[in-house]
Scaffold this motif. Structure first.
Motif, PDB file in Angstrom:
ATOM      1  N   VAL A  99       0.862  -1.176   0.000  1.00 22.77           N
ATOM      2  CA  VAL A  99       0.000   0.000   0.000  1.00 22.77           C
ATOM      3  C   VAL A  99       0.900   1.228   0.000  1.00 22.77           C
ATOM      4  O   VAL A  99       1.748   1.384   0.886  1.00 22.77           O
ATOM      5  CB  VAL A  99      -0.938   0.040   1.220  1.00 22.77           C
ATOM      6  CG1 VAL A  99      -1.791   1.306   1.199  1.00 22.77           C
ATOM      7  CG2 VAL A  99      -1.818  -1.203   1.268  1.00 22.77           C
ATOM      8  N   VAL A 100       0.735   2.086  -0.994  1.00 21.42           N
ATOM      9  CA  VAL A 100       1.510   3.324  -1.095  1.00 21.42           C
ATOM     10  C   VAL A 100       0.683   4.466  -0.533  1.00 21.42           C
ATOM     11  O   VAL A 100      -0.499   4.610  -0.854  1.00 21.42           O
ATOM     12  CB  VAL A 100       1.898   3.620  -2.559  1.00 21.42           C
ATOM     13  CG1 VAL A 100       2.524   5.013  -2.683  1.00 21.42           C
ATOM     14  CG2 VAL A 100       2.850   2.559  -3.084  1.00 21.42           C
ATOM     15  N   ASN A 101       1.318   5.263   0.310  1.00 21.26           N
ATOM     16  CA  ASN A 101       0.709   6.462   0.869  1.00 21.26           C
ATOM     17  C   ASN A 101       1.352   7.655   0.164  1.00 21.26           C
ATOM     18  O   ASN A 101       2.481   8.037   0.449  1.00 21.26           O
ATOM     19  CB  ASN A 101       0.974   6.507   2.378  1.00 21.26           C
ATOM     20  CG  ASN A 101       0.538   7.808   3.049  1.00 21.26           C
ATOM     21  OD1 ASN A 101       0.140   8.759   2.395  1.00 21.26           O
ATOM     22  ND2 ASN A 101       0.631   7.832   4.370  1.00 21.26           N
ATOM     23  N   LEU A 102       0.627   8.215  -0.804  1.00 22.90           N
ATOM     24  CA  LEU A 102       1.073   9.438  -1.475  1.00 22.90           C
ATOM     25  C   LEU A 102       0.287  10.575  -0.857  1.00 22.90           C
ATOM     26  O   LEU A 102      -0.862  10.822  -1.214  1.00 22.90           O
ATOM     27  CB  LEU A 102       0.836   9.372  -2.983  1.00 22.90           C
ATOM     28  CG  LEU A 102       1.262  10.613  -3.778  1.00 22.90           C
ATOM     29  CD1 LEU A 102       2.768  10.831  -3.683  1.00 22.90           C
ATOM     30  CD2 LEU A 102       0.843  10.509  -5.230  1.00 22.90           C
ATOM     31  N   GLN A 103       0.889  11.252   0.092  1.00 23.40           N
ATOM     32  CA  GLN A 103       0.153  12.244   0.855  1.00 23.40           C
ATOM     33  C   GLN A 103      -0.323  13.380  -0.055  1.00 23.40           C
ATOM     34  O   GLN A 103       0.367  13.777  -0.990  1.00 23.40           O
ATOM     35  CB  GLN A 103       1.013  12.768   1.998  1.00 23.40           C
ATOM     36  CG  GLN A 103       1.421  11.630   2.941  1.00 23.40           C
ATOM     37  CD  GLN A 103       2.040  12.109   4.229  1.00 23.40           C
ATOM     38  OE1 GLN A 103       1.386  12.773   5.017  1.00 23.40           O
ATOM     39  NE2 GLN A 103       3.285  11.767   4.445  1.00 23.40           N
ATOM     40  N   GLY A 104      -1.501  13.886   0.276  1.00 27.42           N
ATOM     41  CA  GLY A 104      -2.150  14.845  -0.600  1.00 27.42           C
ATOM     42  C   GLY A 104      -1.555  16.226  -0.595  1.00 27.42           C
ATOM     43  O   GLY A 104      -2.143  17.151  -1.174  1.00 27.42           O
ATOM     44  N   ASP A 105      -0.388  16.402   0.057  1.00 24.45           N
ATOM     45  CA  ASP A 105       0.248  17.721   0.043  1.00 24.45           C
ATOM     46  C   ASP A 105       1.558  17.708  -0.734  1.00 24.45           C
ATOM     47  O   ASP A 105       2.385  18.598  -0.575  1.00 24.45           O
ATOM     48  CB  ASP A 105       0.507  18.218   1.472  1.00 24.45           C
ATOM     49  CG  ASP A 105       1.364  17.264   2.297  1.00 24.45           C
ATOM     50  OD1 ASP A 105       1.865  16.272   1.736  1.00 24.45           O
ATOM     51  OD2 ASP A 105       1.527  17.514   3.503  1.00 24.45           O
ATOM     52  N   ALA A 106       1.738  16.698  -1.587  1.00 17.55           N
ATOM     53  CA  ALA A 106       3.008  16.554  -2.302  1.00 17.55           C
ATOM     54  C   ALA A 106       2.781  16.434  -3.809  1.00 17.55           C
ATOM     55  O   ALA A 106       3.104  15.413  -4.417  1.00 17.55           O
ATOM     56  CB  ALA A 106       3.779  15.350  -1.776  1.00 17.55           C
ATOM     57  N   VAL A 193      11.081  12.795   1.867  1.00 18.32           N
ATOM     58  CA  VAL A 193       9.908  12.988   1.015  1.00 18.32           C
ATOM     59  C   VAL A 193       8.767  12.173   1.626  1.00 18.32           C
ATOM     60  O   VAL A 193       8.897  10.964   1.815  1.00 18.32           O
ATOM     61  CB  VAL A 193      10.195  12.527  -0.428  1.00 18.32           C
ATOM     62  CG1 VAL A 193       8.978  12.762  -1.310  1.00 18.32           C
ATOM     63  CG2 VAL A 193      11.409  13.262  -0.985  1.00 18.32           C
ATOM     64  N   GLY A 194       7.661  12.830   1.951  1.00 16.94           N
ATOM     65  CA  GLY A 194       6.588  12.192   2.707  1.00 16.94           C
ATOM     66  C   GLY A 194       5.740  11.223   1.911  1.00 16.94           C
ATOM     67  O   GLY A 194       4.526  11.403   1.788  1.00 16.94           O
ATOM     68  N   VAL A 195       6.377  10.199   1.369  1.00 13.04           N
ATOM     69  CA  VAL A 195       5.688   9.132   0.643  1.00 13.04           C
ATOM     70  C   VAL A 195       6.135   7.820   1.281  1.00 13.04           C
ATOM     71  O   VAL A 195       7.294   7.678   1.678  1.00 13.04           O
ATOM     72  CB  VAL A 195       6.064   9.127  -0.858  1.00 13.04           C
ATOM     73  CG1 VAL A 195       5.283   8.067  -1.611  1.00 13.04           C
ATOM     74  CG2 VAL A 195       5.836  10.496  -1.468  1.00 13.04           C
TER      75      VAL A 195
END
Length: 266
Positions: A99-106, A193-195
């Motif tokens: 599961v990849v978390n691509l935060q919505g602020d990046a 990098v917040g991913v």
């Protein structure tokens, strides 16, 4: 290896309420929400089986559906994006290996950052999750230090060991250095990098752990994994001429828009 990409998005940000719906104007003059631009970044990633926006807010749900995103509604009790990803994966019935978390602020996250994480987990079966780190040049390091001097919480930095295992993450600039660097000169500081790419079994455990003192003090969700003995793989990535910055504060909007113009991003 099946991969789910989740974009966690909440409206009630303490530092920037309504942040996912903030407008960013690209090089062509068109304004799109931060959320839509993050979704566009997600769609450019190779070998992703499914992409969903995970939120607890009807305003974000409506905005996401308007530009064609699939939405999973999650609890308002999720403390952070990792908990929201875990809940979204469970709501979809599980079944994904990663599961990849691509935060919505990046929205400036290049696709190869995410692809490198999945490849990193394939190579390192001992890691419960992987996250990218980007070596700062002098200009980026100066921007990080300026944010701290101004009392702003800007980017996060990371330190890691010889085998790329994470030792610590901080909103302070670490490791400490007083050395002056030219704008394009490499520095010993790595921008986190917040991913994240989680193995499904590691992600499933996360909501059951209490927040520890380090996560609470720093406000960094990944520290819960370190505090509970999980190995985090730091994958060094290269910018390849791309600029990167996260939208943490309202002051970051013009900074990101300038980067988008510089990179001719519509």
């Amino acid at each position: 290896m099946s991969v789910l990409l989740v974009i966690p998005a909440r409206y009630a940000s303490k530092r920037y309420p309504g942040k996912p719906l903030a407008l960013l104007t690209g090089a062509g003059g068109e304004s799109r929400t931060l959320l839509e631009r993050s979704w566009q970044a997600a769609r450019s990633v190779d070998k992703i089986d499914r992409i969903v926006v995970a939120t607890d807010d009807a305003r974000i749900e409506v905005a996401a559906q308007e530009f064609g995103a699939e939405v999973v509604m999650t609890s308002p009790d999720c403390a952070n994006g990792t908990e929201r990803c875990a809940e979204a994966h469970a709501a979809l019935g599980g079944g994904f290996d990663v599961v990849v978390n691509l935060q919505g602020d990046a929205p400036l996250t290049p696709p190869w950052f995410v692809e490198a994480l999945v490849e990193g987990l394939l190579r390192d079966p001992t890691a419960g999750l992987a996250t990218p780190v980007l070596r700062c040049d002098g200009a980026t390091l100066s921007a990080l230090k300026e944010d701290r001097r101004a009392g702003r919480v800007g980017g996060t930095t990371a330190v890691f060991g010889a085998e790329r295992q994470a030792l610590y993450f901080s909103k302070e600039v670490i490791p400490f250095t007083e050395q002056a660097f030219a704008a394009d000169e490499p520095t010993p500081v790595f921008h986190h990098v917040g991913v994240y790419a989680y193995r499904a079994e590691a992600l499933a455990q996360y909501p059951d752990w209490a927040q520890g003192p380090l996560e609470t003090r720093e406000g960094l969700e990944q520290l819960r994994f370190l505090e509970n003995g999980h190995r985090i793989l730091c994958v060094e990535v290269e910018a390849r001429g791309r600029r990167f910055w996260e939208l943490n504060n309202p002051e970051d909007v013009p900074r990101i828009e300038a980067m988008m113009r510089e990179m001719d991003m519509a």
